[in-house]
Design a protein around this motif. Structure first.
Motif, PDB file in Angstrom:
ATOM      1  N   ALA A  91     -37.640  25.692 -40.289  1.00 48.60           N
ATOM      2  CA  ALA A  91     -37.739  25.859 -38.836  1.00 48.60           C
ATOM      3  C   ALA A  91     -39.067  26.417 -38.381  1.00 48.60           C
ATOM      4  O   ALA A  91     -39.500  26.167 -37.263  1.00 48.60           O
ATOM      5  CB  ALA A  91     -36.606  26.774 -38.358  1.00 48.60           C
ATOM      6  N   THR A 136     -33.976  24.196 -31.826  1.00 42.70           N
ATOM      7  CA  THR A 136     -33.442  23.392 -32.925  1.00 42.70           C
ATOM      8  C   THR A 136     -34.476  22.351 -33.340  1.00 42.70           C
ATOM      9  O   THR A 136     -35.153  21.756 -32.496  1.00 42.70           O
ATOM     10  CB  THR A 136     -32.157  22.693 -32.488  1.00 42.70           C
ATOM     11  OG1 THR A 136     -31.207  23.679 -32.100  1.00 42.70           O
ATOM     12  CG2 THR A 136     -31.585  21.834 -33.603  1.00 42.70           C
ATOM     13  N   THR A 180     -31.659  15.077 -34.123  1.00 41.87           N
ATOM     14  CA  THR A 180     -31.522  16.258 -34.976  1.00 41.87           C
ATOM     15  C   THR A 180     -30.991  15.882 -36.353  1.00 41.87           C
ATOM     16  O   THR A 180     -30.848  16.733 -37.219  1.00 41.87           O
ATOM     17  CB  THR A 180     -30.586  17.285 -34.328  1.00 41.87           C
ATOM     18  OG1 THR A 180     -29.322  16.668 -34.073  1.00 41.87           O
ATOM     19  CG2 THR A 180     -31.176  17.796 -33.014  1.00 41.87           C
ATOM     20  N   ASN A 223     -40.020  22.029 -33.571  1.00 40.20           N
ATOM     21  CA  ASN A 223     -39.100  23.153 -33.442  1.00 40.20           C
ATOM     22  C   ASN A 223     -39.057  23.720 -32.033  1.00 40.20           C
ATOM     23  O   ASN A 223     -38.584  24.823 -31.805  1.00 40.20           O
ATOM     24  CB  ASN A 223     -39.449  24.257 -34.441  1.00 40.20           C
ATOM     25  CG  ASN A 223     -40.859  24.804 -34.230  1.00 40.20           C
ATOM     26  OD1 ASN A 223     -41.527  24.482 -33.252  1.00 40.20           O
ATOM     27  ND2 ASN A 223     -41.316  25.660 -35.146  1.00 40.20           N
TER      28      ASN A 223
END
Length: 263
Positions: A28, A34, A60, A83
């Motif tokens: 991440a 996300t 995703t 991110n």
């Protein structure tokens, strides 16, 4: 901190019109969002011209189905992770779509643009050893020129170990509606050299396959002896199991006995 660049690009479920592109997820980094991935597919290795339906909406997931492509064509893709703060580096890969089935009658002259350039959707499979099929404008041992056109299939038996075998494989062919299938090809005979026992056992087997990996040999080996010196037309009728099939492949399995070359 940006998301790390994803790794391990793969292309699976490859068809004539698409594939599934996959990758290993990114770390991440320091962003709060996300991680999402954007997949672009291109028609050129410089990645300047987009393929149909590209770019794809961000996802995703760690895979993306790509569609609307052309058969027997190489495509180049790029995956970028985000991110929410900034993007990762580029993860690049490529894949080639599957060959579309050819209908009967399929004709191929093997007049390629280079010695190692296979006609579209023709391939070779190593059976024993490491020898290669090439496409020549002429050769010696024996001395040969093309029967027609500019090149011919050439397999070097003269300088490889006895027992080496390499298979020339056709594109997928549809035989639906045809019960009996003939394979016609020109084969070069040379009765003047290397006619002793062992050296004479050198030539080609005609085969067919329903999946491109399991092969059925048809009849006996065709050697360079017999007939008249020079090019001779050969006809091999495939078994009934090759007829009325959605897909078959024709194979020419060359076998060496360390003598003259095969053409």
């Amino acid at each position: 901190t940006c998301a790390a660049t994803p790794t391990l690009p793969t292309a699976t479920s490859v068809t004539t019109t698409g594939a599934t592109i996959g990758w290993t997820a990114s770390a991440a980094g320091g962003g709060a969002g996300t991680i999402s991935y954007t997949v672009n597919v291109f028609t050129d290795p410089a990645r300047t011209t987009h393929a149909p339906n590209s770019p794809y909406a961000s996802t995703t997931s760690v895979s993306q189905g790509v569609t609307g492509l052309s058969a027997a064509t190489t495509y180049y893709y790029r995956i970028v992770a985000s991110n929410g703060s900034c993007n990762s580096g580029n993860l690049d890969g490529s894949f080639t779509t599957a060959c579309a089935n050819s209908s009967l009658t399929l004709n191929e002259g093997f007049n390629t643009s280079g010695t190692a350039v296979f006609p579209t959707c023709w391939t070779q499979q190593t059976v024993v050893g490491t020898s290669n099929i090439t496409f020549q404008t002429g050769s010696t041992n024996p001395t040969t020129t093309p029967q027609e056109g500019t090149r011919f299939v050439y397999w070097n038996c003269f300088s490889i170990a006895s027992g080496n075998e390499t298979r020339l494989v056709s594109p997928p062919i549809t035989t639906t509606g045809t019960a009996s299938v003939d394979v016609d090809f020109q084969w070069f005979h040379d009765n003047t050299a290397y006619t002793t026992a062992g050296y004479a056992d050198e030539g080609v087997f005609v085969e067919y396959s329903l999946d491109g990996s399991s092969w059925t040999t048809v009849g006996s080996q065709i050697t360079r002896l017999g007939g008249t010196n020079g090019w001779n037309l050969k006809t091999v009728t495939l078994p009934a199991g090759a007829g009325n099939q959605a897909t078959i492949y024709v194979g020419f399995r060359f076998r060496s006995r360390f003598g003259n070359n095969c053409a």
